[in-house]
Design a protein around this motif. Structure first.
Motif, PDB file in Angstrom:
ATOM      1  N   MET A 262      39.735  34.587  46.233  1.00  0.00           N
ATOM      2  CA  MET A 262      39.265  35.536  47.274  1.00  0.00           C
ATOM      3  C   MET A 262      37.558  35.665  46.687  1.00  0.00           C
ATOM      4  SD  MET A 262      40.984  39.145  46.673  1.00  0.00           S
ATOM      5  CE  MET A 262      39.795  40.159  47.780  1.00  0.00           C
ATOM      6  N   GLN A 263      36.446  35.870  47.514  1.00  0.00           N
ATOM      7  CA  GLN A 263      35.367  36.041  47.139  1.00  0.00           C
ATOM      8  C   GLN A 263      34.863  37.303  46.876  1.00  0.00           C
ATOM      9  OE1 GLN A 263      33.237  33.203  46.587  1.00  0.00           O
ATOM     10  NE2 GLN A 263      35.279  32.081  46.769  1.00  0.00           N
ATOM     11  N   VAL A 264      33.769  37.724  46.040  1.00  0.00           N
ATOM     12  CA  VAL A 264      33.217  38.924  45.691  1.00  0.00           C
ATOM     13  C   VAL A 264      32.886  39.468  46.891  1.00  0.00           C
ATOM     14  CG1 VAL A 264      31.414  40.183  44.696  1.00  0.00           C
ATOM     15  CG2 VAL A 264      32.693  38.453  43.398  1.00  0.00           C
ATOM     16  N   GLY A 265      33.540  40.512  47.394  1.00  0.00           N
ATOM     17  CA  GLY A 265      33.024  41.160  48.684  1.00  0.00           C
ATOM     18  C   GLY A 265      34.107  41.085  49.650  1.00  0.00           C
ATOM     19  N   ASP A 266      35.491  40.188  49.411  1.00  0.00           N
ATOM     20  CA  ASP A 266      36.256  40.019  50.159  1.00  0.00           C
ATOM     21  C   ASP A 266      37.127  41.048  50.280  1.00  0.00           C
ATOM     22  OD1 ASP A 266      35.143  37.929  51.170  1.00  0.00           O
ATOM     23  OD2 ASP A 266      36.479  36.663  50.349  1.00  0.00           O
ATOM     24  N   THR A 267      38.049  41.400  51.287  1.00  0.00           N
ATOM     25  CA  THR A 267      39.361  42.393  51.242  1.00  0.00           C
ATOM     26  C   THR A 267      40.707  41.664  51.321  1.00  0.00           C
ATOM     27  OG1 THR A 267      38.995  42.825  53.518  1.00  0.00           O
ATOM     28  CG2 THR A 267      37.981  44.159  52.122  1.00  0.00           C
ATOM     29  N   GLU A 325      35.375  43.184  43.907  1.00  0.00           N
ATOM     30  CA  GLU A 325      33.844  43.803  43.576  1.00  0.00           C
ATOM     31  C   GLU A 325      33.357  43.062  42.389  1.00  0.00           C
ATOM     32  OE1 GLU A 325      32.958  48.239  43.698  1.00  0.00           O
ATOM     33  OE2 GLU A 325      34.887  48.241  42.913  1.00  0.00           O
ATOM     34  N   VAL A 326      34.083  42.234  41.593  1.00  0.00           N
ATOM     35  CA  VAL A 326      33.651  41.334  40.544  1.00  0.00           C
ATOM     36  C   VAL A 326      34.329  40.348  40.320  1.00  0.00           C
ATOM     37  CG1 VAL A 326      32.716  43.502  39.172  1.00  0.00           C
ATOM     38  CG2 VAL A 326      35.148  42.484  38.779  1.00  0.00           C
ATOM     39  N   ARG A 351      39.135  36.100  41.679  1.00  0.00           N
ATOM     40  CA  ARG A 351      38.116  36.498  42.479  1.00  0.00           C
ATOM     41  C   ARG A 351      36.772  35.530  41.895  1.00  0.00           C
ATOM     42  NH1 ARG A 351      38.617  42.582  40.113  1.00  0.00           N
ATOM     43  NH2 ARG A 351      38.796  41.414  38.490  1.00  0.00           N
ATOM     44  N   GLU A 352      36.219  35.097  42.958  1.00  0.00           N
ATOM     45  CA  GLU A 352      35.029  34.245  42.653  1.00  0.00           C
ATOM     46  C   GLU A 352      33.766  34.578  43.197  1.00  0.00           C
ATOM     47  OE1 GLU A 352      36.345  30.642  44.362  1.00  0.00           O
ATOM     48  OE2 GLU A 352      37.658  29.947  42.858  1.00  0.00           O
ATOM     49  N   GLY A 353      32.661  34.530  42.653  1.00  0.00           N
ATOM     50  CA  GLY A 353      31.493  34.947  42.977  1.00  0.00           C
ATOM     51  C   GLY A 353      30.429  35.282  41.833  1.00  0.00           C
ATOM     52  N   ASP A 354      29.291  35.785  42.150  1.00  0.00           N
ATOM     53  CA  ASP A 354      28.351  36.109  41.065  1.00  0.00           C
ATOM     54  C   ASP A 354      28.897  37.349  40.511  1.00  0.00           C
ATOM     55  OD1 ASP A 354      26.614  34.234  41.938  1.00  0.00           O
ATOM     56  OD2 ASP A 354      25.704  35.401  43.592  1.00  0.00           O
ATOM     57  N   GLU A 355      28.268  37.593  39.174  1.00  0.00           N
ATOM     58  CA  GLU A 355      28.543  38.705  38.265  1.00  0.00           C
ATOM     59  C   GLU A 355      27.895  39.915  39.009  1.00  0.00           C
ATOM     60  OE1 GLU A 355      30.333  38.977  35.615  1.00  0.00           O
ATOM     61  OE2 GLU A 355      30.818  36.925  34.973  1.00  0.00           O
TER      62      GLU A 355
END
Length: 364
Positions: A262-267, A325-326, A351-355
């Motif tokens: 899931m991406q950072v920000g996803d639920t 969130e992270v 969880r994937e995405g920016d720090e």
């Protein structure tokens, strides 16, 4: 559970005659590991051969894909939903070099999620695959009827039975095999979840994941290579060889069958069924908490908020949500942590995405 009437007992007897992680799941980790890595490669020290050689497997994996579940229901009226399940007895690996003859609904553990809406009529057909050695049936905790449907669905190898029921209450409920020696059948993998959505449906989320926990009692030690048979004595002592999520040691992790993302920000909404047959799960997401928890899958009740660890009894379920969130791993464990470190119990959501250093900064 209802007792089995004489007519059903005769059918059972007839059917029987037919065939007769080293770093504690990442709680601590070597300093040179990336935060998103999950170590699941540690295995028990090989022992001198003392059991039958590993058998040829019938399937490459017994572990259900946690993302392979029905879509949320998008309708306002009840319908008749047809469900077909086949019971199977098949050899698969618990971990590399260790085989076991599982019992399963279809060819996965947990069995396929059944998804309906409150008020629906379910027409359920169960087939006991020809060539199986034992009778099987299905008891659904969403059924108001004798044995939860177990008596109407008793099938010998090669047989098929159909029954109907109305989904009169919403929630997530377990289903399982309920023949004599039902504890052996459930331990061997015969359980799953039926989700009865409320009439208004469920809140929208970005992802849904489905897991099942059970314990496996075998004649060998964990990691002992060869074919493991079922051990009734260790089951009576409630001393399992393995405690597993989705039927295999560390099955849903990057090192084994891969982890959902899931991406950072996803639920995400997580569904968990505990087949048991004996042990509770203390279900905890390492690296997060549960935003909402519906204990026992009671979807028409108010959820608990910001829950660290939720108990799930054998023969029950839970529905919980979380958000990313992270970046990094969320490790889903039974917080009876010996089961994680010694008996194979863990799954991972990545969880994937920016720090997000304002939330978590590993190097301030």
């Amino acid at each position: 559970m209802s007792s089995i009437p004489r007519s059903t007992r005769r059918r059972v007897l007839k059917a029987l005659g037919v065939g007769g992680t080293a770093a504690l799941a990442g709680c601590t980790a070597p300093s040179n590991q990336e935060a998103t890595e999950v170590s699941t490669t540690d295995r028990a020290t090989p022992q001198e051969p003392s059991m039958n050689p590993a058998k040829e497997t019938d399937v490459d994996r017994i572990a259900a894909d946690p993302t392979d579940i029905p879509e949320p229901i998008d309708r306002d009226e009840p319908e008749t939903v047809e469900v077909e399940l086949t019971t199977k007895e098949l050899v698969a690996e618990v971990e590399p070099g260790v085989t076991y003859t599982y019992m399963a609904f279809e060819d996965q553990i947990p069995g396929p999620m059944i998804r309906v809406r409150k008020g629906d009529t379910v027409e359920l057909t169960i087939t006991n695959e020809e060539g199986n050695s034992m009778p099987h049936n299905i008891d659904l905790h969403a059924v108001r009827g004798p044995g939860g449907g177990a008596e109407a669905s008793m099938v010998a190898p090669g047989e098929t039975e159909t029954f109907r029921f109305k989904a009169t209450y919403a929630g997530s409920y377990i289903y399982h095999c309920a023949v004599p020696n039902l504890d052996m059948h459930i331990s061997s993998g015969m359980f799953g979840m039926i989700l009865v959505e409320p009439e208004e449906g469920l809140p929208e989320v970005d992802h849904e994941f489905y897991f099942g926990q059970h314990e496996l009692y075998t004649t060998g030690e964990a990691g002992e290579e060869g074919h493991h048979d079922f051990d009734f004595e260790s089951m009576k002592a409630e001393d399992p060889t393995y405690v597993l999520t989705n039927g295999e040691k560390y099955a849903i992790t990057p090192d084994v069958h891969g982890a959902p993302t899931m991406q950072v920000g996803d639920t995400a909404r997580v569904y968990m069924a505990v087949g048991g047959p004996n042990l509770d799960s203390s279900f905890h997401p390492i690296g997060s908490v549960w935003d909402e928890v519906w204990p026992q899958g009671t979807l028409e009740s108010d959820p608990h908020i910001n829950v660290q660890t939720t108990p799930v009894k054998p023969g029950s379920t839970v529905v919980a949500t979380l958000h990313a969130e992270v970046p990094g791993a969320i490790k889903l464990v039974d917080h009876a942590l010996t089961r994680v470190a010694r008996k194979g119990n863990m799954a991972v959501i990545m969880r994937e995405g920016d720090e997000q250093p304002d939330v978590f900064d590993p190097e301030p």
